[in-house]
Design an enzyme around this catalytic site. Structure first.
Site, mmCIF file in Angstrom:
data_model
loop_
_atom_site.group_PDB
_atom_site.id
_atom_site.type_symbol
_atom_site.label_atom_id
_atom_site.label_comp_id
_atom_site.label_asym_id
_atom_site.label_seq_id
_atom_site.Cartn_x
_atom_site.Cartn_y
_atom_site.Cartn_z
ATOM 1 N N ALA A 61 9.135 -47.414 37.345
ATOM 2 C CA ALA A 61 8.353 -47.730 36.158
ATOM 3 C C ALA A 61 8.105 -46.472 35.327
ATOM 4 C CB ALA A 61 7.028 -48.365 36.555
ATOM 5 N N GLY A 106 10.362 -49.936 40.690
ATOM 6 C CA GLY A 106 10.841 -51.075 39.928
ATOM 7 C C GLY A 106 12.351 -51.180 39.910
ATOM 8 N N GLU A 109 13.175 -52.909 43.055
ATOM 9 C CA GLU A 109 12.758 -54.309 42.902
ATOM 10 C C GLU A 109 13.725 -55.092 42.024
ATOM 11 O OE1 GLU A 109 7.966 -54.388 43.172
ATOM 12 O OE2 GLU A 109 8.791 -52.905 41.786
ATOM 13 N N GLU A 129 5.714 -46.532 45.656
ATOM 14 C CA GLU A 129 4.445 -46.777 44.968
ATOM 15 C C GLU A 129 3.233 -46.292 45.761
ATOM 16 O OE1 GLU A 129 7.341 -49.891 43.397
ATOM 17 O OE2 GLU A 129 6.868 -48.964 45.342
#
Length: 255
Positions: A61, A106, A109, A129
């Site tokens: 992110a 991300g 993901e 994270e």
């Protein structure tokens, strides 16, 4: 645009294009959702490649953007974040991730939203994270545990460690490791082959598997049974069976 779509040979390549690390900011997330819907709707797209370019898939992110968000702002944004990734996961066509360089947070993901993952031999994947005092928020706690099992997912998420391509392969996090220069070529070839297959049957197979994993075996079998019987109404089924009888197995050509 931070994400672009290119279509060739029935394959739609969704390419992240936000140098230098393809950080997944809000605009990129929203664009991913738009393109996921576009490849779903377009009849000329029969399979999809997720790609970040030769150097990096996506390093996570946009932390600077997230840093200024408070609790209220993230409550509002978190659903849109998940919806963007879920839109990719629910594309009813074969999707392959071509992973180069880093696929972290991300980025990892996003790769988890694909049906199949081909990684470069120099790729590194992970969910870091926890090192920010957070947990994955774009599906990592759910899709990673379903893919590699809860204990392996907890190891990766609790520690935030990165894994190299060979370990990712042994964990089942990726499905194939190839030289970095061949990642996109092999991913596109995988998608192009499936793009020549029976589109409705491929959609049925994907939805039966994905939906069945979310429920008990009896419900999963019911889902399979409904799709299986429904395919007997399709032209592809008629073509496939006729070809089998007249020419032998594996020679049917689908539209």
């Amino acid at each position: 645009m931070t994400v672009n779509l290119e279509v060739a040979e029935g394959v739609g390549t969704i390419r992240l294009d936000r140098p230098p690390m393809n950080a997944l900011d809000v605009a990129t997330q929203d664009r991913l959702r738009e393109l996921a819907q576009e490849v779903t709707d377009r009849d000329d797209v029969r399979a999809v490649v997720l790609y970040g370019g030769e150097k990096v898939f996506a390093a996570g992110a946009d932390i600077k953007e997230m840093q200024v968000m408070d609790h209220v702002a993230m409550v509002k944004r978190s659903r849109a974040l998940q919806d963007a990734f879920t839109a990719v996961a629910r594309v009813p066509k074969p999707v392959v991730a071509a992973i180069t360089g880093y696929a972290l947070g991300g980025g990892c993901e996003l790769a988890l939203c694909a049906d199949y993952r081909i990684a470069a031999d120099n790729a590194k994947l992970g969910q870091p994270e926890i090192l920010l005092g957070l947990i994955p928020g774009a599906g990592g706690t759910q899709r990673l545990s379903r893919l590699v099992g809860p204990s392996r997912a907890k190891d990766l998420i609790f520690t935030g460690r990165m894994v190299k391509a060979d370990e990712a392969l042994s964990l089942g996090l990726v499905d194939r490791v190839v030289p970095a220069a061949e990642v996109y070529e092999q991913a596109h070839a995988w998608a192009a082959k499936l793009a020549q297959g029976p589109a409705v049957a491929l959609r049925a197979a994907k939805e039966a598997i994905d939906q069945g994993l979310e429920t008990d075996i009896d419900t999963g079998l019911a889902i399979e049974r409904i799709w299986f019987a429904g395919l007997f109404a399709t032209e592809d089924r008629e073509r496939g069976m006729r070809s089998f009888v007249e020419e032998g197995p594996g020679k049917a050509k689908f539209g």
